[in-house]
Write a protein that holds these residues in place. Structure first.
Motif, PDB file in Angstrom:
ATOM      1  N   ASP A 122       0.825  -1.218   0.000  1.00  0.00           N
ATOM      2  CA  ASP A 122       0.000   0.000   0.000  1.00  0.00           C
ATOM      3  C   ASP A 122       0.848   1.252   0.000  1.00  0.00           C
ATOM      4  O   ASP A 122       0.312   2.359   0.052  1.00  0.00           O
ATOM      5  CB  ASP A 122      -0.892   0.034   1.256  1.00  0.00           C
ATOM      6  CG  ASP A 122      -1.959  -1.031   1.189  1.00  0.00           C
ATOM      7  OD1 ASP A 122      -2.299  -1.418   0.065  1.00  0.00           O
ATOM      8  OD2 ASP A 122      -2.431  -1.467   2.257  1.00  0.00           O
ATOM      9  N   PRO A 136       7.852  12.924   9.815  1.00  0.00           N
ATOM     10  CA  PRO A 136       6.956  12.253  10.762  1.00  0.00           C
ATOM     11  C   PRO A 136       5.647  11.823  10.091  1.00  0.00           C
ATOM     12  O   PRO A 136       5.129  12.521   9.211  1.00  0.00           O
ATOM     13  CB  PRO A 136       6.703  13.324  11.832  1.00  0.00           C
ATOM     14  CG  PRO A 136       7.912  14.208  11.773  1.00  0.00           C
ATOM     15  CD  PRO A 136       8.317  14.230  10.328  1.00  0.00           C
ATOM     16  N   LEU A 188       1.714  16.485   7.781  1.00  0.00           N
ATOM     17  CA  LEU A 188       2.803  17.064   6.987  1.00  0.00           C
ATOM     18  C   LEU A 188       2.789  16.561   5.542  1.00  0.00           C
ATOM     19  O   LEU A 188       3.649  16.953   4.739  1.00  0.00           O
ATOM     20  CB  LEU A 188       4.157  16.741   7.632  1.00  0.00           C
ATOM     21  CG  LEU A 188       4.347  17.316   9.044  1.00  0.00           C
ATOM     22  CD1 LEU A 188       5.648  16.797   9.662  1.00  0.00           C
ATOM     23  CD2 LEU A 188       4.362  18.851   9.001  1.00  0.00           C
ATOM     24  N   GLY A 189       1.848  15.668   5.229  1.00  0.00           N
ATOM     25  CA  GLY A 189       1.702  15.204   3.849  1.00  0.00           C
ATOM     26  C   GLY A 189       2.875  14.370   3.353  1.00  0.00           C
ATOM     27  O   GLY A 189       3.107  14.288   2.139  1.00  0.00           O
TER      28      GLY A 189
HETATM   29  N1  ADP Z   1       5.473   6.689   1.704  1.00  0.00           N
HETATM   30  C1  ADP Z   1       4.682   6.776   2.776  1.00  0.00           C
HETATM   31  N2  ADP Z   1       5.039   7.516   3.833  1.00  0.00           N
HETATM   32  C2  ADP Z   1       4.215   7.629   4.916  1.00  0.00           C
HETATM   33  N3  ADP Z   1       3.030   7.027   5.023  1.00  0.00           N
HETATM   34  C3  ADP Z   1       2.607   6.285   3.980  1.00  0.00           C
HETATM   35  C4  ADP Z   1       3.417   6.125   2.829  1.00  0.00           C
HETATM   36  N4  ADP Z   1       2.757   5.342   1.967  1.00  0.00           N
HETATM   37  C5  ADP Z   1       1.587   5.023   2.556  1.00  0.00           C
HETATM   38  N5  ADP Z   1       1.491   5.580   3.763  1.00  0.00           N
HETATM   39  C6  ADP Z   1       0.319   5.486   4.676  1.00  0.00           C
HETATM   40  O1  ADP Z   1      -0.214   6.808   4.859  1.00  0.00           O
HETATM   41  C7  ADP Z   1      -0.493   7.041   6.239  1.00  0.00           C
HETATM   42  C8  ADP Z   1      -0.221   8.507   6.647  1.00  0.00           C
HETATM   43  O2  ADP Z   1       0.529   9.208   5.713  1.00  0.00           O
HETATM   44  P1  ADP Z   1       1.094  10.677   5.945  1.00  0.00           P
HETATM   45  O3  ADP Z   1       1.105  11.339   4.615  1.00  0.00           O
HETATM   46  O4  ADP Z   1       2.358  10.654   6.706  1.00  0.00           O
HETATM   47  O5  ADP Z   1      -0.025  11.315   6.842  1.00  0.00           O
HETATM   48  P2  ADP Z   1      -0.229  12.768   7.300  1.00  0.00           P
HETATM   49  O6  ADP Z   1      -0.299  13.627   6.068  1.00  0.00           O
HETATM   50  O7  ADP Z   1      -1.519  12.723   8.060  1.00  0.00           O
HETATM   51  O8  ADP Z   1       0.927  13.091   8.165  1.00  0.00           O
HETATM   52  C9  ADP Z   1       0.409   6.089   7.001  1.00  0.00           C
HETATM   53  O9  ADP Z   1      -0.255   5.620   8.146  1.00  0.00           O
HETATM   54  C10 ADP Z   1       0.698   4.949   6.031  1.00  0.00           C
HETATM   55  O10 ADP Z   1      -0.111   3.848   6.304  1.00  0.00           O
END
Ligand code: ADP
Ligand code: SUD
Length: 267
Positions: A62, A90, A95-96
């Motif tokens: 995923d 993080p 933070l995307g």
């Molecule tokens: N390359 C990646 N880096 C981080 N999270 C990822 C990635 N690929 C899939 N995910 C999924 O996306 C979720 C959150 O992503 P993230 O963009 O870090 O969230 P946020 O924008 O809320 O900080 C994670 O829990 C993970 O399961």
């Protein structure tokens, strides 16, 4: 080929309505910051993905980089590649980071294999992978609206300020954040408000996720209060949390926060 996907912060976030497709319309400012992952892609005998650094929750299949590969593969004849992601941004932070990895993967593949995609075409691919993913294609400050995937360029240069980002020991999923939010009508659009001096933002610019996320995770409210106590002109949770950023005139001493949080200076 190696690239360095960066994070973003949201300056202001107004959730304006719930859409028939279950998503929400919003308005926000996306601003790129200097916290980076490392993403390497090499041509290989078989498709593979491995990561180091922070542990990424969920299955490797995923991972947004692999999902980017499968998406492009529908339209292009791509060779197998070995993907290595060193995760530093993080996770569950607002933070995307995952979206940025996916957008930078698309840009890398476009360049490495000369796919001939324009920025607009890459943004269309990115939108399929996540609402904020398309932002990272051009990676410039924008006013974002609709699902957060339509953009208007803005002039916003914070390079004269010190931006600090604090990641407390809390994780908020995007779905959790949207579940608890009540859409509200916007009287003054962020597109205009963002042109005010930074010192006035505190009184006018808000993040609609903060109220209920702070109730569920009081530690995040505490971090924001600490940044104001240390002289921030403006402080806010980023996106759906849990990270909080502060904009300062001079770099603050956040050593007490460092005992319990990851602190990034000059981002
Ligand atoms: N390359 C990646 N880096 C981080 N999270 C990822 C990635 N690929 C899939 N995910 C999924 O996306 C979720 C959150 O992503 P993230 O963009 O870090 O969230 P946020 O924008 O809320 O900080 C994670 O829990 C993970 O399961
Ligand atoms: C909240 C924001 C603000 O910048 O980012 P983060 O803080 O998570 O980085 C974004 O809207 C997150 O965008 P992104 O993380 O790409 O969301 P997606 O993967 O597309 O959607 C995850 C889930 O969030 C909800 N969602 C997302 C975007 C939107 N405009 N309305 C929604 O209701 C939906 O329930 C969706 O199933």
């Amino acid at each position: 080929m190696i690239v360095f996907p960066n994070a973003k912060i949201n300056i202001g976030l107004n959730i304006t309505e719930r859409r028939p497709d279950g998503y929400h319309n919003l308005e926000t400012i996306f601003y790129p910051i200097k916290i980076n992952d490392v993403l390497e892609v090499i041509e290989s005998d078989a498709l593979s993905f491995q990561s180091s650094g922070l542990e990424i929750p969920g299955s490797e299949d995923d991972n947004l980089c692999l999902r980017g590969y499968q998406l492009l593969k529908r339209d292009f004849k791509l060779p197998p590649v070995a993907i290595h992601l060193h995760k530093n941004i993080p996770i569950g932070a607002g933070l995307g980071g995952g979206s940025s990895d996916a957008a930078f993967f698309i840009k890398l593949m476009n360049e490495k294999f000369r796919l001939g995609l324009t920025a607009d075409q890459m943004m269309d691919y990115a939108r399929v992978l996540g609402a904020d993913c398309a932002f990272f294609i051009n990676n410039q400050p924008v006013f974002a609206f609709e699902k957060g995937d339509e953009f208007e360029s803005i002039k916003l240069d914070l390079s004269g300020y010190k931006i600090v980002l604090v990641m407390p020991d809390a994780h908020v999923s995007t779905a959790e954040a949207y579940r608890g939010v009540k859409p509200t009508f916007v009287k003054e659009t962020l597109y205009d408000l963002i042109q005010m001096p930074v010192a006035q933002w505190k009184r006018h610019i808000r993040n609609d996720f903060e109220a209920h996320i702070f109730n569920n995770h009081p530690v995040i409210r505490g971090v924001k209060a600490s940044l104001y106590e240390r002289g921030a002109l403006y402080a806010s949770m980023s996106g759906s949390g849990a990270s909080v950023f502060g904009i300062f005139e001079t770099l603050p001493d956040l050593s007490t926060l460092e005992e319990t949080c990851r602190v990034f200076y000059n981002v």
